[in-house]
Write a protein that holds these residues in place. Sequence first.
Motif, mmCIF file in Angstrom:
data_model
loop_
_atom_site.group_PDB
_atom_site.id
_atom_site.type_symbol
_atom_site.label_atom_id
_atom_site.label_comp_id
_atom_site.label_asym_id
_atom_site.label_seq_id
_atom_site.Cartn_x
_atom_site.Cartn_y
_atom_site.Cartn_z
ATOM 1 N N THR A 112 0.801 -1.225 0.000
ATOM 2 C CA THR A 112 0.000 0.000 0.000
ATOM 3 C C THR A 112 0.835 1.277 0.000
ATOM 4 O O THR A 112 0.269 2.369 -0.078
ATOM 5 N N ASP A 113 2.154 1.152 0.097
ATOM 6 C CA ASP A 113 2.991 2.346 -0.065
ATOM 7 C C ASP A 113 3.168 2.686 -1.541
ATOM 8 O O ASP A 113 3.673 3.757 -1.889
ATOM 9 N N VAL A 114 2.726 1.771 -2.422
ATOM 10 C CA VAL A 114 2.761 2.003 -3.861
ATOM 11 C C VAL A 114 1.341 2.020 -4.441
ATOM 12 O O VAL A 114 1.000 2.897 -5.240
ATOM 13 N N VAL A 115 0.517 1.083 -4.030
ATOM 14 C CA VAL A 115 -0.837 0.952 -4.564
ATOM 15 C C VAL A 115 -1.830 1.664 -3.653
ATOM 16 O O VAL A 115 -2.000 1.298 -2.486
ATOM 17 N N VAL A 116 -2.473 2.684 -4.193
ATOM 18 C CA VAL A 116 -3.488 3.443 -3.452
ATOM 19 C C VAL A 116 -4.810 3.207 -4.177
ATOM 20 O O VAL A 116 -5.116 3.881 -5.166
ATOM 21 N N LEU A 121 -14.284 2.110 -6.230
ATOM 22 C CA LEU A 121 -13.913 3.515 -6.354
ATOM 23 C C LEU A 121 -14.158 4.034 -7.773
ATOM 24 O O LEU A 121 -13.856 3.366 -8.753
ATOM 25 N N SER A 122 -14.715 5.245 -7.853
ATOM 26 C CA SER A 122 -14.862 5.943 -9.129
ATOM 27 C C SER A 122 -13.840 7.057 -9.189
ATOM 28 O O SER A 122 -13.313 7.484 -8.156
ATOM 29 N N ASP A 127 -10.910 11.554 -4.356
ATOM 30 C CA ASP A 127 -10.201 12.702 -3.777
ATOM 31 C C ASP A 127 -9.223 12.283 -2.683
ATOM 32 O O ASP A 127 -8.081 12.761 -2.638
ATOM 33 N N GLU A 128 -9.676 11.417 -1.797
ATOM 34 C CA GLU A 128 -8.821 10.979 -0.691
ATOM 35 C C GLU A 128 -7.601 10.230 -1.214
ATOM 36 O O GLU A 128 -6.473 10.437 -0.725
ATOM 37 N N GLN A 129 -7.811 9.371 -2.192
ATOM 38 C CA GLN A 129 -6.705 8.592 -2.752
ATOM 39 C C GLN A 129 -5.714 9.500 -3.507
ATOM 40 O O GLN A 129 -4.500 9.287 -3.444
ATOM 41 N N ILE A 134 -0.389 12.141 -3.606
ATOM 42 C CA ILE A 134 0.421 13.362 -3.622
ATOM 43 C C ILE A 134 1.333 13.419 -2.404
ATOM 44 O O ILE A 134 2.509 13.792 -2.497
ATOM 45 N N SER A 135 0.799 13.025 -1.248
ATOM 46 C CA SER A 135 1.580 13.077 -0.018
ATOM 47 C C SER A 135 2.770 12.123 -0.042
ATOM 48 O O SER A 135 3.758 12.327 0.669
#
Length: 262
Positions: A112-116, A121-122, A127-129, A134-135
């Motif tokens: 999950t440090d690579v795959v978000v 999900l649409s 937005d959260e992802q 970006i972070s």
Amino acid sequence: MKNKDFNKLLLLIPAGLILVGSIVFLYSRPGSGDDRICQENVAKLQKLENADIAQTEQQLQNLKKSEEDDSLRNMDSSTVLDDVQIRQAFAGSVILGDSITNSIVEYGYLDTDVVVAKLGLSVAGADEQIATAISLNPSHVFMAFGSNDLEIYGADSSGFVADYKKQIVKIQEALPDIPIYINCILPITDAAIEATPDLAYYSQYNEGLISLCQEMGCTFIDNSAIVEGSSEDLYEPDGEHVIQDYYPKWLTHMAQAAGLQT
């Protein structure tokens, strides 16, 4: 087509430009005839040259895609990245998406440090992802939305593309120097489309994404040849999601497109 043939086509463009440029020069010299006729002839020549260039460029694009498709169809154990190579290739990158992308984590290829990603999900609801991606300040961003969006937007492919653009803009404003890669929506089986007719618009959505990539300076990644050219059925029973065997090939293709292979 071989690379040498491809390169020959590349030479046609400047050659054509030189030829027409010479003719334009000769017909535009003072005393070479009626100015109006010369101007009309020049305009006709320029129109023909522009048409030839556009046709040649399209041929080059078609050749490139054909070669890429052949490469995908011929993928085997010698060309597909192994588990270690996949982790090395995508270290520092981010892959955004829905349930199809989330399976990269479920099958253990990446973390999950690579795959978000998130099931269901649409692109408009990501937005959260996007903020999470970006972070992470990634070196490369890959996006793979659309399978859920088909049932949300239906025939409104332009609405889907517009919302995709909004998310791309967020990434580009926050990470202006980071390349963005947009994965295609995979082909969907006839049986799945018969059950859910809105899925039939996937090709229109992909056409919109290709144009969006051209507009936004992103790279479109067409993975369709992986499933279309495989000797085995890579689809889950729903005809939309894909089985585990698809994922090493997909990740290899993304790494190739971004020059991430080690």
